[in-house]
Design a protein around this motif. Sequence first.
Motif, PDB file in Angstrom:
ATOM      1  N   THR A 122       1.083  -1.155  -0.122  1.00  0.00           N
ATOM      2  CA  THR A 122      -0.343  -0.034   0.150  1.00  0.00           C
ATOM      3  C   THR A 122       1.001   1.275  -0.311  1.00  0.00           C
ATOM      4  OG1 THR A 122      -1.659  -1.225   1.332  1.00  0.00           O
ATOM      5  CG2 THR A 122      -1.957   1.204   0.764  1.00  0.00           C
ATOM      6  N   GLU A 123       0.499   2.545  -0.727  1.00  0.00           N
ATOM      7  CA  GLU A 123       1.009   2.729  -1.118  1.00  0.00           C
ATOM      8  C   GLU A 123      -0.002   4.039   0.087  1.00  0.00           C
ATOM      9  OE1 GLU A 123       4.372   4.570  -1.983  1.00  0.00           O
ATOM     10  OE2 GLU A 123       4.772   1.984  -2.107  1.00  0.00           O
ATOM     11  N   THR A 124       0.674   5.218   1.336  1.00  0.00           N
ATOM     12  CA  THR A 124       0.164   5.990   1.882  1.00  0.00           C
ATOM     13  C   THR A 124       1.063   6.546   2.714  1.00  0.00           C
ATOM     14  OG1 THR A 124      -1.280   5.528   3.582  1.00  0.00           O
ATOM     15  CG2 THR A 124       0.027   3.817   3.577  1.00  0.00           C
ATOM     16  N   SER A 125       0.532   8.194   3.144  1.00  0.00           N
ATOM     17  CA  SER A 125       1.446   8.524   3.728  1.00  0.00           C
ATOM     18  C   SER A 125       1.587   8.871   5.597  1.00  0.00           C
ATOM     19  CB  SER A 125       1.570  10.096   2.901  1.00  0.00           C
ATOM     20  OG  SER A 125       0.109  10.685   3.432  1.00  0.00           O
ATOM     21  N   THR A 126       0.401   7.369   5.669  1.00  0.00           N
ATOM     22  CA  THR A 126      -0.194   7.706   6.957  1.00  0.00           C
ATOM     23  C   THR A 126       0.346   7.672   8.160  1.00  0.00           C
ATOM     24  OG1 THR A 126      -2.057   6.162   5.772  1.00  0.00           O
ATOM     25  CG2 THR A 126      -1.556   5.882   8.585  1.00  0.00           C
ATOM     26  N   VAL A 127       1.513   6.779   8.021  1.00  0.00           N
ATOM     27  CA  VAL A 127       2.908   6.854   8.978  1.00  0.00           C
ATOM     28  C   VAL A 127       3.722   7.834   9.300  1.00  0.00           C
ATOM     29  CG1 VAL A 127       5.208   5.924   9.732  1.00  0.00           C
ATOM     30  CG2 VAL A 127       3.279   4.505   8.463  1.00  0.00           C
ATOM     31  N   GLU A 128       3.891   9.108   8.359  1.00  0.00           N
ATOM     32  CA  GLU A 128       4.110  10.156   7.890  1.00  0.00           C
ATOM     33  C   GLU A 128       3.259  11.340   8.765  1.00  0.00           C
ATOM     34  OE1 GLU A 128       6.220   7.817   4.789  1.00  0.00           O
ATOM     35  OE2 GLU A 128       4.598   8.765   5.674  1.00  0.00           O
ATOM     36  N   VAL A 129       2.118  11.014   8.665  1.00  0.00           N
ATOM     37  CA  VAL A 129       1.112  11.633   9.175  1.00  0.00           C
ATOM     38  C   VAL A 129       1.222  11.505  10.691  1.00  0.00           C
ATOM     39  CG1 VAL A 129      -1.536  12.101   8.681  1.00  0.00           C
ATOM     40  CG2 VAL A 129      -0.341  12.261   6.672  1.00  0.00           C
ATOM     41  N   HIS A 130       0.440  10.528  10.666  1.00  0.00           N
ATOM     42  CA  HIS A 130       0.699  10.366  12.126  1.00  0.00           C
ATOM     43  C   HIS A 130       1.910  10.904  13.547  1.00  0.00           C
ATOM     44  CE1 HIS A 130      -3.023   8.043  11.536  1.00  0.00           C
ATOM     45  NE2 HIS A 130      -3.359   7.898  12.384  1.00  0.00           N
ATOM     46  N   LEU A 131       2.966  10.567  12.544  1.00  0.00           N
ATOM     47  CA  LEU A 131       4.158  10.759  13.399  1.00  0.00           C
ATOM     48  C   LEU A 131       3.679  12.092  13.501  1.00  0.00           C
ATOM     49  CD1 LEU A 131       6.737   9.745  14.396  1.00  0.00           C
ATOM     50  CD2 LEU A 131       7.887   9.801  12.114  1.00  0.00           C
ATOM     51  N   SER A 132       3.660  13.117  12.661  1.00  0.00           N
ATOM     52  CA  SER A 132       4.123  14.691  12.234  1.00  0.00           C
ATOM     53  C   SER A 132       2.644  15.264  13.368  1.00  0.00           C
ATOM     54  CB  SER A 132       3.750  14.936  11.077  1.00  0.00           C
ATOM     55  OG  SER A 132       3.458  16.406  10.990  1.00  0.00           O
ATOM     56  N   ARG A 133       1.329  14.173  13.698  1.00  0.00           N
ATOM     57  CA  ARG A 133       0.949  14.859  14.092  1.00  0.00           C
ATOM     58  C   ARG A 133       0.696  14.181  15.636  1.00  0.00           C
ATOM     59  NH1 ARG A 133      -4.238  12.511  11.703  1.00  0.00           N
ATOM     60  NH2 ARG A 133      -4.962  14.274   9.962  1.00  0.00           N
ATOM     61  N   LEU A 134       1.493  12.847  16.180  1.00  0.00           N
ATOM     62  CA  LEU A 134       2.507  12.740  17.421  1.00  0.00           C
ATOM     63  C   LEU A 134       3.462  14.135  17.825  1.00  0.00           C
ATOM     64  CD1 LEU A 134       2.132  11.348  20.013  1.00  0.00           C
ATOM     65  CD2 LEU A 134       3.732   9.505  18.597  1.00  0.00           C
ATOM     66  N   LYS A 135       4.419  13.960  17.022  1.00  0.00           N
ATOM     67  CA  LYS A 135       5.540  14.636  17.193  1.00  0.00           C
ATOM     68  C   LYS A 135       5.061  16.691  17.455  1.00  0.00           C
ATOM     69  CE  LYS A 135       9.545  13.187  14.691  1.00  0.00           C
ATOM     70  NZ  LYS A 135      10.722  13.657  15.479  1.00  0.00           N
ATOM     71  N   GLN A 136       3.549  17.129  16.849  1.00  0.00           N
ATOM     72  CA  GLN A 136       3.337  18.621  17.339  1.00  0.00           C
ATOM     73  C   GLN A 136       2.836  18.254  18.441  1.00  0.00           C
ATOM     74  OE1 GLN A 136       3.602  21.003  14.730  1.00  0.00           O
ATOM     75  NE2 GLN A 136       3.287  22.320  17.041  1.00  0.00           N
ATOM     76  N   LYS A 137       2.418  16.837  19.188  1.00  0.00           N
ATOM     77  CA  LYS A 137       2.004  17.415  20.202  1.00  0.00           C
ATOM     78  C   LYS A 137       2.996  17.049  21.365  1.00  0.00           C
ATOM     79  CE  LYS A 137      -2.218  14.036  19.826  1.00  0.00           C
ATOM     80  NZ  LYS A 137      -3.309  12.719  20.078  1.00  0.00           N
ATOM     81  N   LEU A 138       4.214  16.594  20.829  1.00  0.00           N
ATOM     82  CA  LEU A 138       5.448  16.764  21.946  1.00  0.00           C
ATOM     83  C   LEU A 138       5.647  18.169  22.218  1.00  0.00           C
ATOM     84  CD1 LEU A 138       7.329  13.323  20.658  1.00  0.00           C
ATOM     85  CD2 LEU A 138       5.741  13.582  22.608  1.00  0.00           C
ATOM     86  N   ILE A 139       5.477  18.205  20.837  1.00  0.00           N
ATOM     87  CA  ILE A 139       6.541  19.916  20.727  1.00  0.00           C
ATOM     88  C   ILE A 139       5.470  20.813  21.559  1.00  0.00           C
ATOM     89  CG2 ILE A 139       6.806  21.577  19.063  1.00  0.00           C
ATOM     90  CD1 ILE A 139       7.947  19.555  17.657  1.00  0.00           C
ATOM     91  N   GLU A 140       4.521  20.990  21.229  1.00  0.00           N
ATOM     92  CA  GLU A 140       3.586  22.161  21.623  1.00  0.00           C
ATOM     93  C   GLU A 140       3.190  21.516  23.242  1.00  0.00           C
ATOM     94  OE1 GLU A 140      -0.842  20.408  19.996  1.00  0.00           O
ATOM     95  OE2 GLU A 140       0.125  22.377  17.795  1.00  0.00           O
ATOM     96  N   SER A 141       3.445  20.871  24.594  1.00  0.00           N
ATOM     97  CA  SER A 141       3.420  19.720  25.820  1.00  0.00           C
ATOM     98  C   SER A 141       4.763  20.799  26.022  1.00  0.00           C
ATOM     99  CB  SER A 141       2.802  18.673  26.125  1.00  0.00           C
ATOM    100  OG  SER A 141       1.394  18.962  25.334  1.00  0.00           O
ATOM    101  N   SER A 142       5.929  21.106  25.550  1.00  0.00           N
ATOM    102  CA  SER A 142       7.580  20.803  25.834  1.00  0.00           C
ATOM    103  C   SER A 142       7.477  19.632  26.528  1.00  0.00           C
ATOM    104  CB  SER A 142       7.153  21.514  26.784  1.00  0.00           C
ATOM    105  OG  SER A 142       6.809  22.704  26.741  1.00  0.00           O
ATOM    106  N   PHE A 143       7.437  18.928  25.715  1.00  0.00           N
ATOM    107  CA  PHE A 143       7.952  17.305  25.642  1.00  0.00           C
ATOM    108  C   PHE A 143       9.370  16.910  24.804  1.00  0.00           C
ATOM    109  CE2 PHE A 143       3.931  16.765  28.211  1.00  0.00           C
ATOM    110  CZ  PHE A 143       4.207  15.056  28.507  1.00  0.00           C
ATOM    111  N   PRO A 144      10.125  16.042  25.728  1.00  0.00           N
ATOM    112  CA  PRO A 144      11.239  15.901  24.549  1.00  0.00           C
ATOM    113  C   PRO A 144      10.683  14.833  23.380  1.00  0.00           C
ATOM    114  CG  PRO A 144      11.461  14.280  26.181  1.00  0.00           C
ATOM    115  CD  PRO A 144      10.489  15.299  26.761  1.00  0.00           C
ATOM    116  N   ASP A 145      11.745  15.143  22.050  1.00  0.00           N
ATOM    117  CA  ASP A 145      11.227  14.575  20.880  1.00  0.00           C
ATOM    118  C   ASP A 145      12.160  12.756  20.228  1.00  0.00           C
ATOM    119  OD1 ASP A 145       9.659  13.598  18.371  1.00  0.00           O
ATOM    120  OD2 ASP A 145      11.086  15.136  17.175  1.00  0.00           O
ATOM    121  N   PHE A 146      11.124  11.840  21.299  1.00  0.00           N
ATOM    122  CA  PHE A 146      12.127  10.924  21.017  1.00  0.00           C
ATOM    123  C   PHE A 146      11.792  10.136  19.565  1.00  0.00           C
ATOM    124  CE2 PHE A 146       7.698  10.330  23.628  1.00  0.00           C
ATOM    125  CZ  PHE A 146       7.227   9.732  23.255  1.00  0.00           C
TER     126      PHE A 146
END
Length: 184
Positions: free
Chosen positions: A148-172
């Motif tokens: 399957t060709e999809t950007s699902t992983v990248e989209v979910h990863l981007s949203r999760l990283k954004q949550k980490l940044i907005e909450s001042s969590f380290p990006d792991f």
Amino acid sequence: MRIAIIGGTTLLKWVLEQVTSLKPFNIEFFEEPGNISGHPDLCIFNEVIPQTVEDNQIIISAKFKADLSKPFKLISLVELIIDKLNQKTYTINNVKFFPSKRTLELEENLIILTEKEAKLVLYLVNNYPRGIPKAELLKEIWEYSTETETSTVEVHLSRLKQKLIESSFPDFLTYKDKFLYIEI
């Protein structure tokens, strides 16, 4: 979570492989307890043992106790796994991850994860330090075909990283050369 199942494993292995909600967990099958390295979070002795121990903790070797042994009902196994999951906490760069609550906590800050985000973090933690290829994530987390060709992983990863940044969590989380890594 690492689950060790010891002895007579053919039927139990087949049954557990059919339970899709158990796929993110590291379930290992052993014929003998001496082959187990480290300490599993949950140990099931898949043989009948006379119930002589009051607390149902059967010692199977000098190093291990079984959390459950035959005869047991399948619902008992599921309840035991759920109970262990509710107790399990992972630490990722000083961030506490509670899979059962689908939360990340750092001091007083809290991030509530979606079901897929929690599955993704749990899958990465259980496979640390190995980098996980995108195709494997699509298959194991989203149950997509590997072609399957999809950007699902990248989209979910981007949203999760954004949550980490907005909450001042380290990006792991690191996505490099189509592999996703977690930094613990």
